[in-house]
Design an enzyme around this catalytic site. Structure first.
Site, PDB file in Angstrom:
ATOM      1  N   ASP A 152       5.157 -17.494  -7.566  1.00  0.00           N
ATOM      2  CA  ASP A 152       5.296 -17.088  -8.995  1.00  0.00           C
ATOM      3  C   ASP A 152       4.736 -17.759 -10.211  1.00  0.00           C
ATOM      4  O   ASP A 152       4.722 -17.035 -11.126  1.00  0.00           O
ATOM      5  CB  ASP A 152       7.179 -17.406  -9.264  1.00  0.00           C
ATOM      6  CG  ASP A 152       7.711 -16.585  -8.026  1.00  0.00           C
ATOM      7  OD1 ASP A 152       7.158 -15.524  -7.510  1.00  0.00           O
ATOM      8  OD2 ASP A 152       8.884 -16.983  -8.022  1.00  0.00           O
ATOM      9  N   ARG A 187      -3.123  10.746  -9.605  1.00  0.00           N
ATOM     10  CA  ARG A 187      -1.800  10.686  -9.739  1.00  0.00           C
ATOM     11  C   ARG A 187      -1.306   9.355 -10.501  1.00  0.00           C
ATOM     12  O   ARG A 187      -2.296   8.630 -10.751  1.00  0.00           O
ATOM     13  CB  ARG A 187      -0.926  10.249  -8.197  1.00  0.00           C
ATOM     14  CG  ARG A 187      -0.776  11.414  -7.567  1.00  0.00           C
ATOM     15  CD  ARG A 187      -0.256  11.094  -6.109  1.00  0.00           C
ATOM     16  NE  ARG A 187       0.122  12.127  -5.671  1.00  0.00           N
ATOM     17  CZ  ARG A 187       0.126  12.387  -3.960  1.00  0.00           C
ATOM     18  NH1 ARG A 187      -0.275  11.344  -3.401  1.00  0.00           N
ATOM     19  NH2 ARG A 187       0.890  13.601  -3.482  1.00  0.00           N
ATOM     20  N   ARG A 287       3.237 -12.015  -0.647  1.00  0.00           N
ATOM     21  CA  ARG A 287       3.647 -13.522  -0.244  1.00  0.00           C
ATOM     22  C   ARG A 287       3.206 -13.934   0.930  1.00  0.00           C
ATOM     23  O   ARG A 287       2.662 -15.200   1.088  1.00  0.00           O
ATOM     24  CB  ARG A 287       5.216 -13.765  -0.202  1.00  0.00           C
ATOM     25  CG  ARG A 287       5.565 -15.159  -0.648  1.00  0.00           C
ATOM     26  CD  ARG A 287       7.073 -15.261  -1.051  1.00  0.00           C
ATOM     27  NE  ARG A 287       7.988 -15.127   0.227  1.00  0.00           N
ATOM     28  CZ  ARG A 287       9.323 -15.334   0.089  1.00  0.00           C
ATOM     29  NH1 ARG A 287       9.887 -14.795  -1.010  1.00  0.00           N
ATOM     30  NH2 ARG A 287       9.883 -15.489   1.283  1.00  0.00           N
TER      31      ARG A 287
HETATM   32  O1  F6P Z   1      10.020 -17.171  -5.483  1.00  0.00           O
HETATM   33  C1  F6P Z   1       9.135 -16.367  -4.649  1.00  0.00           C
HETATM   34  C2  F6P Z   1       9.883 -15.022  -4.408  1.00  0.00           C
HETATM   35  O2  F6P Z   1       8.828 -14.464  -3.824  1.00  0.00           O
HETATM   36  C3  F6P Z   1      10.062 -14.328  -5.610  1.00  0.00           C
HETATM   37  O3  F6P Z   1       8.754 -13.636  -6.394  1.00  0.00           O
HETATM   38  C4  F6P Z   1      10.823 -13.492  -5.215  1.00  0.00           C
HETATM   39  O4  F6P Z   1      11.880 -12.914  -6.314  1.00  0.00           O
HETATM   40  C5  F6P Z   1      11.679 -13.933  -4.279  1.00  0.00           C
HETATM   41  O5  F6P Z   1      10.920 -15.249  -3.806  1.00  0.00           O
HETATM   42  C6  F6P Z   1      12.234 -13.197  -3.214  1.00  0.00           C
HETATM   43  O6  F6P Z   1      13.074 -14.010  -2.418  1.00  0.00           O
HETATM   44  P1  F6P Z   1      13.330 -13.498  -0.662  1.00  0.00           P
HETATM   45  O7  F6P Z   1      12.224 -13.661   0.166  1.00  0.00           O
HETATM   46  O8  F6P Z   1      14.438 -14.628  -0.453  1.00  0.00           O
HETATM   47  O9  F6P Z   1      13.788 -12.116  -0.777  1.00  0.00           O
END
Ligand code: F6P
Length: 385
Positions: A152, A187, A287
């Site tokens: 983040d 689009r 992520r």
């Molecule tokens: O803090 C990292 C993060 O990926 C945020 O961007 C997101 O809001 C959250 O964690 C999602 O968490 P989880 O994987 O527990 O759904």
């Protein structure tokens, strides 16, 4: 010689495994004993096999691995005193006197509380009969050092958190892929990106991908945002653009703090402008996956610095968090960094958006301005006065 443990906590991020590798190797290189705590605070509470002595070879190949190879977890037990007492007992059992934690602000705050409480926990281990006084005597102080691991980039006091550039890279690649299909069909796409309450990923993706419009929590659009967005996008189309990309941070809201959902934006683009519109939620794709070169360097440099900070700490040194500021690896006061981060959250809650923009370390105002300049088709498109 110190016995230094490393753990990862909170949401995983690319580069966490590299940070663990660096901490383990710098610990061993310094003549100290290295441990890894598996599954975050849960592993600390459970003890036993979850706390493992690490060798140089144990972390071979970890630099380019995504996620965290020692696991992470959200742990309710560590929020309770009994859980922390058990964690402290496990550390005494293994003779661990320093802890390097790689995680987000919540995980780092938990760590500093643990340090504060430490003398009391040692006392309780003795008074409850679990440990003899001589057993806890060598562990009067606990060293805590924080490393910021999060996609983040929401922690104040550092320019970048471990993982944020990998995630940004993945978002950009994904939007490039979307661009091709959007262009083909003329689009519009509404792309939701992560970031929790922070708009860094959305803002930087907007700049890096040349989006048409972005929504971030720190700088909500004007009261009249629906019409404003539509008129900008209409004009972009009139200028000959075949595709439209709108990026919505997951924490986006309007100036009254009503959540702006990607579907709302999609309906506006479809109904008011008549664009064939799709929503893409990038989710955890942004992520996971391997860390980019920057995160490999950052995690390695910061992991090394974390061990140095442990070795140089005195009982009076406040817990440091390892940061990067203007390309230099530096130590900052962990508690203050978390406080500054929470201040920005409070500014947003109080609708003090200008201050929130300034409160983010990463020069949000500059990037916002650059985004508006580069995306504008003429001067009247700019969202800033
Ligand atoms: O803090 C990292 C993060 O990926 C945020 O961007 C997101 O809001 C959250 O964690 C999602 O968490 P989880 O994987 O527990 O759904």
């Amino acid at each position: 010689k110190k016995r230094i443990a490393v753990m990862t906590s909170g949401g995983d991020s690319p580069g966490m495994s590299g940070a663990v590798r660096a901490v383990v190797r710098q610990t061993i290189a310094s003549g100290c004993t290295s441990f890894a705590i598996y599954e975050g605070y849960q592993g600390l509470v459970d003890g036993g096999d979850m706390i493992k002595e690490m060798s140089w070879e144990d972390v071979r190949g970890w630099l380019s691995e995504g996620g965290t190879l020692i696991g992470t977890a959200r742990c309710a037990a560590f929020r309770e005193r009994w859980g922390r007492l058990k964690a402290a007992d496990n550390m005494v059992e293994k003779g661990i006197d320093a802890l390097v934690i790689c995680g987000g602000d919540g995980s780092l705050t938990g760590a500093d509380k643990f340090r504060e409480e430490w003398p009391g926990l040692m006392n309780e281990l003795v008074t409850s009969g679990r440990r003899k006084p001589e057993e806890v005597l060598p562990y009067r102080h606990l060293n805590i050092v924080g490393l910021v691991g999060s996609i983040d980039n929401d922690l104040s006091s550092t320019d970048a958190t471990i993982g944020c550039y990998s995630s940004l890279q993945r978002i950009c690649q994904s939007i490039d892929f979307i661009d091709a299909t959007a262009f083909s069909h003329q689009r519009a796409f509404v792309v939701e990106v992560m970031g929790r309450h922070c708009g860094w990923l959305a803002l930087m993706a907007g700049v890096s991908c040349g989006a048409d419009f972005i929504f971030i929590p720190e700088n909500p659009p004007s009261e009249n945002w629906e019409e404003e967005m539509c008129s900008i996008i209409r004009r972009h189309r009139e200028m000959g653009k075949r595709k439209t990309i709108v990026i919505v941070a997951e924490g986006a809201h309007d100036r009254q703090l009503n959540h702006i959902k990607p579907d709302m934006v999609k309906d506006l683009l479809s109904n008011r402008i008549g664009l064939d519109t799709r929503v893409t939620t990038l989710g955890h794709v942004q992520r996971g996956g391997p860390p980019c070169a920057y995160d490999r360097m950052l995690s390695t440099l910061q992991g090394v610095e974390a061990v140095k900070a442990v070795l140089e700490a005195t009982p009076d040194t406040p817990s440091p968090v390892i940061c990067i500021v203007e390309n230099k690896i530096v130590r900052r006061d962990l508690v203050k960094a978390v406080e500054l981060t929470q201040n920005v959250a409070r500014m947003i809650e109080a609708k003090r958006f200008e201050e929130a923009m300034k409160g983010r370390d990463a020069e949000f105002e500059e990037y916002w301005h650059a985004f508006n300049i580069t995306t504008a088709t003429d001067k009247s498109d700019m969202l800033l006065p």
